[in-house]
Design a protein around this motif. Sequence first.
Motif, PDB file in Angstrom:
ATOM      1  N   SER A  87       0.841  -1.201   0.000  1.00 21.54           N
ATOM      2  CA  SER A  87       0.000   0.000   0.000  1.00 21.54           C
ATOM      3  C   SER A  87       0.877   1.252   0.000  1.00 21.54           C
ATOM      4  O   SER A  87       0.512   2.271  -0.587  1.00 21.54           O
ATOM      5  CB  SER A  87      -0.934  -0.002   1.207  1.00 21.54           C
ATOM      6  OG  SER A  87      -0.177  -0.147   2.388  1.00 21.54           O
ATOM      7  N   PRO A 104      -6.737  -4.301  -3.815  1.00 20.39           N
ATOM      8  CA  PRO A 104      -6.614  -3.842  -2.426  1.00 20.39           C
ATOM      9  C   PRO A 104      -6.617  -4.997  -1.436  1.00 20.39           C
ATOM     10  O   PRO A 104      -6.058  -4.885  -0.347  1.00 20.39           O
ATOM     11  CB  PRO A 104      -7.845  -2.957  -2.218  1.00 20.39           C
ATOM     12  CG  PRO A 104      -8.450  -2.738  -3.558  1.00 20.39           C
ATOM     13  CD  PRO A 104      -7.952  -3.807  -4.470  1.00 20.39           C
ATOM     14  N   TYR A 118      -6.532   1.160   1.943  1.00 14.49           N
ATOM     15  CA  TYR A 118      -7.278   1.544   0.735  1.00 14.49           C
ATOM     16  C   TYR A 118      -7.857   2.957   0.896  1.00 14.49           C
ATOM     17  O   TYR A 118      -7.829   3.760  -0.038  1.00 14.49           O
ATOM     18  CB  TYR A 118      -8.387   0.518   0.460  1.00 14.49           C
ATOM     19  CG  TYR A 118      -9.096   0.737  -0.861  1.00 14.49           C
ATOM     20  CD1 TYR A 118      -8.383   0.871  -2.048  1.00 14.49           C
ATOM     21  CD2 TYR A 118     -10.489   0.814  -0.925  1.00 14.49           C
ATOM     22  CE1 TYR A 118      -9.029   1.080  -3.264  1.00 14.49           C
ATOM     23  CE2 TYR A 118     -11.144   1.021  -2.134  1.00 14.49           C
ATOM     24  CZ  TYR A 118     -10.407   1.156  -3.298  1.00 14.49           C
ATOM     25  OH  TYR A 118     -11.041   1.363  -4.499  1.00 14.49           O
ATOM     26  N   TRP A 163     -14.805  -4.363  -2.934  1.00 13.40           N
ATOM     27  CA  TRP A 163     -13.987  -3.149  -3.027  1.00 13.40           C
ATOM     28  C   TRP A 163     -14.735  -2.010  -3.712  1.00 13.40           C
ATOM     29  O   TRP A 163     -14.466  -0.835  -3.450  1.00 13.40           O
ATOM     30  CB  TRP A 163     -12.644  -3.460  -3.699  1.00 13.40           C
ATOM     31  CG  TRP A 163     -11.840  -4.329  -2.790  1.00 13.40           C
ATOM     32  CD1 TRP A 163     -11.621  -5.664  -2.912  1.00 13.40           C
ATOM     33  CD2 TRP A 163     -11.227  -3.943  -1.548  1.00 13.40           C
ATOM     34  NE1 TRP A 163     -10.901  -6.135  -1.843  1.00 13.40           N
ATOM     35  CE2 TRP A 163     -10.647  -5.095  -0.988  1.00 13.40           C
ATOM     36  CE3 TRP A 163     -11.120  -2.736  -0.849  1.00 13.40           C
ATOM     37  CZ2 TRP A 163      -9.961  -5.082   0.225  1.00 13.40           C
ATOM     38  CZ3 TRP A 163     -10.433  -2.715   0.360  1.00 13.40           C
ATOM     39  CH2 TRP A 163      -9.865  -3.874   0.883  1.00 13.40           C
ATOM     40  N   SER A 167     -15.275   1.635  -2.022  1.00 14.14           N
ATOM     41  CA  SER A 167     -15.042   2.885  -2.765  1.00 14.14           C
ATOM     42  C   SER A 167     -16.262   3.786  -2.628  1.00 14.14           C
ATOM     43  O   SER A 167     -16.133   4.991  -2.372  1.00 14.14           O
ATOM     44  CB  SER A 167     -14.783   2.588  -4.247  1.00 14.14           C
ATOM     45  OG  SER A 167     -13.791   1.611  -4.376  1.00 14.14           O
TER      46      SER A 167
END
Length: 451
Positions: A87, A104, A118, A163, A167
């Motif tokens: 990351s 991620p 993330y 994911w 988001s």
Amino acid sequence: MKRVSVRVGNIIIGNTRPVVIQTMCNTPTGNIDASFNQCLELARKGSQIIRLTTQGIKEVNALREIKLRLHNAGITTPLVADVHFSSDVAIAAAEVADKVRINPGNFSKDPAIALEEYKKLISICKKRDVAIRIGINHGSLGEKIIEKYGDSPLGMKEAALEWIKMSQENDFDQIIISLKASNTRIMTDAYRLLYESFKKNGVSYPLHLGVTEAGNGESGRIKSVVGLATLLGEGIGDTIRVSLTEDPANELPVAAFIAQYFTEPKVVFHGQNISTNQDGSRIIHAKYSIKTWEEFLLRASCDLGPMLLDNLIDDISLSVSIGGKEAAENDLLRFRDELLQAARRKFTKPEYIACPGCGRTLFNLEEVFEEVKKRTSHLTGYNIAVMGCIVNGPGEMADADYGYVGAGRDKVTIYRGKTAVFMNVPQTDAIDKLLEIIEEDRRNKLFRPRN
Ligand code: SF4
């Protein structure tokens, strides 16, 4: 359904815009001169987006320099940082690149930590107007997903949805999703499942399509076309990469052909005629009059591959004129076998899973792959992988029975399934070692080739 469009540098992807074509450098990103020159060549040959391996901070810094040099040369093609596990690297890369490609889920085995990382990445991307590609590959799903859904198209879809939800909860919609696999059926099933979820949820994000580890030559091209054309024909997919174990410049005419094929007002099928055999199998009789063999190969794969993959037909019979001359029978038979295998209908040779190579590859992948093919060509019914690096190779060779995986300079690790059997063998002995375990398993009846 709301269709989100995503900006990647000066390119906008999605929401019914024309399909964007892209490729990836295979130079070490740290070699700034080589990477700059390759980007220049790829941009001039039509790549609308270029991806580079970005495995560490050294490569992030190199990417910055490459971008600057390209700008000075008048090239504004967006650059994508390909990050796999770290990351910290993804966050640093977001300060430089136009898009960051990550899974991620690989940031940490602990989902809570992966989510925190993330979120940090999203906050930089928001600030810099950088897009994220959530890249989920068959063969590298997280443990939790595999436990629940298996290493399957459903698992790939669920991993992506997880994911996407993260988001959305963090108010970030500049995401592009990929669900790649080397197996055309798994790949098309995964994208179709995700697209169905988009429809159900009322919002769709751009999809990056690709058949990973497709190999090279005619078989690599045909396999890629079968997967991509099946989905694009249904309106699924916004950007494509044809990954070949060759010079990345060779990918571009293939990708351009596929993208162009779907801008034609309608697919004209030449001489369509389906007959049914006594055993019930359906054969399509197709006629082509075309300028070059290469064009025939791509066009016929676009026309017929999706029908084979979806079991609408079982076989093909071809009558082909190339530049006014009848095509050779042997060439047509070879094409038929390749197409049936790419659509996973009939296996007449080993199935090869070969990555395209990238900045992580430390040997001549093209040469090695050709040599492996030559020495294993008798192994019909086997899945054999040739992968450029030990970092991602073992995960991404998915359902290969045996694998030849680059483990360092002049070092190769040989796998049986997911298990490393011979580690760090010198490259000169590696194919012998691969054949040794295959023969041993044959003798001990430990492996039964597929029909
Ligand atoms: S498996 Fe191949 S393409 Fe993927 S990261 Fe390794 S060398 Fe690059």
